[in-house]
Design an enzyme around this catalytic site. Structure first.
Site, short mmCIF file in Angstrom:
data_model
loop_
_atom_site.label_atom_id
_atom_site.label_comp_id
_atom_site.label_asym_id
_atom_site.label_seq_id
_atom_site.Cartn_x
_atom_site.Cartn_y
_atom_site.Cartn_z
CG ASP A 270 -2.18 0.82 1.00
OD1 ASP A 270 -2.21 1.63 0.04
OD2 ASP A 270 -3.15 0.67 1.76
CD GLU A 616 -20.21 5.76 4.01
OE1 GLU A 616 -20.13 4.79 4.79
OE2 GLU A 616 -21.04 5.83 3.09
#
Length: 854
Positions: A270, A616
């Site tokens: 990542d 979110e």
């Protein structure tokens, strides 16, 4: 032999030897040679520096060997993100709600068609120069388990169940990578491996999880994507698992991935993960050690340009890592490029013939519409309020925060086709037949909240400078609001690297008059101006802190706002909040513009509520699973004015809408429905389409029903598998305008594959889709471990006309009825009794039968 003949023979022999040498030299370019030999030949020609240059996301070209630059990484969760415009499908959680692997495969095929088409348009990538904008490598899909509704990246997933996520993940991977026997269409990269489930501490999170829970719950979706989907890549997670960061986790990358699953692709970190081994996990002290341990563990590629560069070369020179280990990583990376056809004659690759005209084409537009239709879940329909009969309605009030805008969710591209909001969809559907009255969302809530795009009607002109002094010529674009935090947001190739500075300017329009407190939270310097007056002046280096100012603002008035910020390195962050006037003592409905007035005038109210990326997203978890307080207050007031109210939810995860469920007669969940979402919602509301979507996750009544966010033991009451209370809406729930009958269950367990057959009949007044679901519960005991209440092991979406019957057969390999034995380190299928349950949801079982396996 005369001299002339001898000379001719010498020339012929020289040509033969030269040709042989040339063939040997260019073996990596020989399409008739095996990939393995071609890659080894290429590796033999590379210097150690060149090999290392292949192991970074922004890999430069090596002209002497005809190797073009290659930029790894882009996103395609529900459509290509960049560069340019593409078809935007419903967000991944909405695609999961279709419960339709075949349609998802069509969608991912369309996404990869558009990617290859744009790559071809950009002269097979040569004109594509933006970092993280590559069109042959996608960091998708996200198959982490949505184990807790607080997780900010739940919208990117396929829900809480490993079986459903695995089935859908395989379909998506195969659609991206194509089915050509010789070439990969696109490299698919399932992420984030593994157990990535928190955002607020994601760079140093360290869940402690038993191997049994990992093998049975957190890993199976990845396993399916690798073993069945043949994904060519996989991305590691930021977090650690059991005290070892995933970036260099030998057990995950060597034992599970390479040994158990026989993975032969490449592993990518990542973004920034290797650096965080030093800065956040504090697992190692130097970047050289991070580089050495990562590559030894099997991390082939760094997303980033920091560790697999000079630090890796230094580690090699210090004998911390061998050339063979670097060769192994380079081999994996080169094999993907080889399979993409980058070393072959371009005319041989069928994907190079895909025309740019497919991007946003009518076929894909219709596919986005069909996906939106199939994703919609009818949560409640009391007294058959839906579908609406336009003959009985004269006027509709359309209100709510998500009515007039199109919310796509995180990792979304820019639509090629004009997106349709729910308001527009309703207007198009009813035409002049029904009067549609709309009230733009107006709200004032107590407490600090981010100033959203609703209060910047024209957006903000954003000027990005590659220095900290706002000097020179900036890159410009329009930002929705001031929410700059690149470390916790999707990679953005537009942004200059630190040090940098930014100036935002535009109209700020309050919706309520009163005293506001504005807070500018930044890590380094900031200044804030309103109508030319400097109100905040804090232009110096510092840690993250907020400067605030109070002032009176009038409803509807335009204020010229200018906000300036610089970052001198470190974790850049700039966010603009405000504390709106306290409205608790005022007449509530008057705080929402003219919504109250139009609701009083109309026969029916359609309230489009929900959340968005301010609540979110990547980098931000939810503190509450309820609707924001201003929306809760609004819908209660709306219901008082007109009980004839329908709620449409636009959100990417579950919501504890307890009051709404108790009072509002009809509730439709539209997720983030993509570019055609407004059309699909209108079709469902008026019965042009019978909703058949099903929930891919559980809707809880409150956080008090769940374990602590950082508790990863799902056996303590997480997901439908272990949650023993009554949920608000169960996993698999979804209503229809018609009814279905289940009969004649028959189970054949004689072979290695169990066949579960039953008759499904449409017994109602509408044609429609039913999602038949098969759950299994092992009735025995498994040491002292708590067993699942039930587990999804099969499903099928079936379309039936009125009165039509069909026999449905769902198959379950006995190997799927598996448990992990931690002592022996392997899966096994226990003998004994299994309860097979067929139904419309995890809590709505229609047929069941016990089966004894020996």
């Amino acid at each position: 032999m005369d001299k002339r003949k001898a000379l001719s023979l010498i020339i012929v022999l020289a040509c033969v030897f030269t040709t042989q040498a040339q063939n040997k030299k260019d073996l990596y370019l020989d399409i008739n040679a095996p990939h393995h030999e071609r890659i080894l030949d290429l590796l033999s020609k590379l210097t150690i520096e060149e090999k290392i240059s292949l192991l970074r996301a922004t890999s430069p070209g090596i002209p002497r060997l005809q190797i073009d630059k290659y930029y790894h990484g882009n996103e395609a969760l529900h459509g290509v993100v960049r560069p340019g415009k593409f078809t935007v499908f419903p967000q991944a959680i909405g695609l999961a709600a279709m419960w339709n692997p075949q349609l998802l495969h069509e969608i991912s095929t369309a996404i990869s068609d558009e990617a290859r088409a744009r790559w071809n348009e950009l002269e097979r990538g040569k004109k594509q120069l933006g970092q993280f904008s590559d069109l042959l490598t996608f960091w998708s899909p996200t198959v982490n388990m949505a184990r807790d509704p607080r997780w900010g990246r739940t919208p990117e997933t396929y829900g809480e169940d490993p079986f459903l996520s695995g089935k859908l993940g395989v379909s998506f991977v195969k659609g991206l990578q194509g089915d050509d026997p010789n070439y990969l269409k696109i490299v698919s990269t399932p992420k984030h491996f593994a157990a990535n489930n928190e955002e607020h501490n994601r760079f140093e999170c360290n869940p402690i999880i038993s191997e049994k829970d990992l093998r049975e719950y957190y890993l199976p979706a990845f396993e399916k994507c690798i073993v069945e989907g043949k994904a060519a890549s996989i991305m590691t997670a930021y977090n650690a698992v059991n005290n070892v960061p995933c970036t260099l986790n030998n057990w995950l990358l060597k034992k599970v991935l390479r040994q158990d699953w026989r993975f032969n692709g490449y592993v990518v970190s990542d973004c920034g993960g290797p650096v965080f081994l030093v800065t956040h996990h504090k697992y190692v002290k130097t970047l050289e050690t991070a580089a050495a341990l990562s590559i030894k563990a099997g991390l082939d590629l760094e997303c980033g340009d920091e560790v697999y560069m000079e630090p890796l070369l230094n580690a090699y020179k210090q004998y911390m890592v061998s050339e063979a280990e670097i060769d192994s990583a380079a081999y994996h990376v080169l094999r993907a490029r080889m399979k993409l056809g980058l070393f072959d004659d371009p005319n041989l690759n069928p994907y190079n013939k895909i025309s740019p005209s497919v991007v946003g084409c009518e076929k894909h537009s219709q596919l986005a519409l069909e996906a939106a239709r199939q994703s919609i879940v009818l949560l409640k329909n009391n007294k058959k309020m839906l579908p609406l009969n336009p003959q009985k309605i004269k006027s509709i009030a359309v209100v709510g925060i998500n009515a007039g805008n199109c919310e796509f969710g995180d990792y979304s591209g820019t639509p090629m086709n004009q997106p349709v909001s729910i308001l527009e969809g309703i207007k198009k559907r009813v035409g002049d037949q029904i009067e549609v009255m709309y009230s733009p969302w107006v709200s004032s809530a107590s407490g600090y909240e981010m100033i959203t795009k609703a209060h910047f009607p024209n957006g903000l002109n954003a000027e990005y400078y590659d220095n900290k002094d706002l000097a020179g010529t900036p890159k410009t674009r329009i930002d929705d609001n001031i929410n700059f935090e690149p470390a916790n947001q999707a990679p953005d190739p537009f942004l200059p690297k630190s040090p940098l500075s930014i100036r935002w300017s535009g109209d700020l329009v309050p919706t309520v008059s009163g005293k506001y407190t504005l807070a500018f939270a930044t890590d380094d310097g900031c200044r804030l101006y309103i109508d030319g007056k400097k109100l905040i002046d804090s232009w110096h280096n510092r840690g993250v802190q907020a400067d605030s100012v109070s002032l009176y603002l009038e409803k509807g008035k335009k204020y010229k706002l200018v906000a300036e910020y610089f970052d001198d390195g470190g974790e850049a962050s700039a966010k603009l909040y405000w504390h709106a006037p306290d409205t608790s003592k005022k007449d509530l409905i008057d705080l929402y513009g003219n919504a109250g007035d139009i609701m009083r005038k109309c026969d029916l109210t359609i309230a489009v509520l929900g959340i968005n990326k301010s609540i979110e997203r990547e980098g931000q978890d939810r503190n509450s699973i309820e609707l924001p307080k201003d929306q809760q207050a609004f819908i209660e007031e709306a219901y008082k004015i007109n009980p004839n109210t329908i709620v449409v939810l636009v959100a990417g995860s579950s919501l504890a809408i307890n009051w709404i469920d108790e009072h509002i007669p009809a509730i439709v969940n539209a997720w983030y429905p993509g570019e055609a979402g407004g059309i699909a919602v209108a079709e469902v509301l008026f019965g042009d389409y019978n909703p058949g979507g099903r929930l891919p996750l559980t809707y809880y009544r409150g956080l008090d029903e769940l374990p602590a966010f950082d508790d990863y033991d799902i056996r303590k009451g997480r997901t439908y598998q272990f949650f023993e209370k009554t949920p608000l809406y169960a996993f698999g729930h979804g209503l229809s305008y018609t009814t279905f009958a289940y009969k004649k269950l028959n189970i054949d367990s004689a072979s290695d594959t169990i066949k579960v057959s039953f008759t499904l009949k449409n017994t109602g007044k509408y044609e429609g889709d039913e999602v038949a679901q098969l759950y299994v519960k092992y009735q025995g005991t498994e040491s002292s471990i708590k067993l699942p209440l039930k587990q999804l092991k099969g499903f099928e979406r079936v379309h039936l006309k009125k009165g039509e019957s069909r026999q449905v057969t769902l198959t379950v390999p006995k190997s799927e009825l598996r448990f992990w034995n931690e002592e022996s380190g392997e899966f096994y299928t226990p003998v004994g009794d299994y309860l097979f349950m067929v139904g419309t949801a995890s809590d709505a079982i229609k047929l069941q039968q016990m089966v004894t396996l020996k």
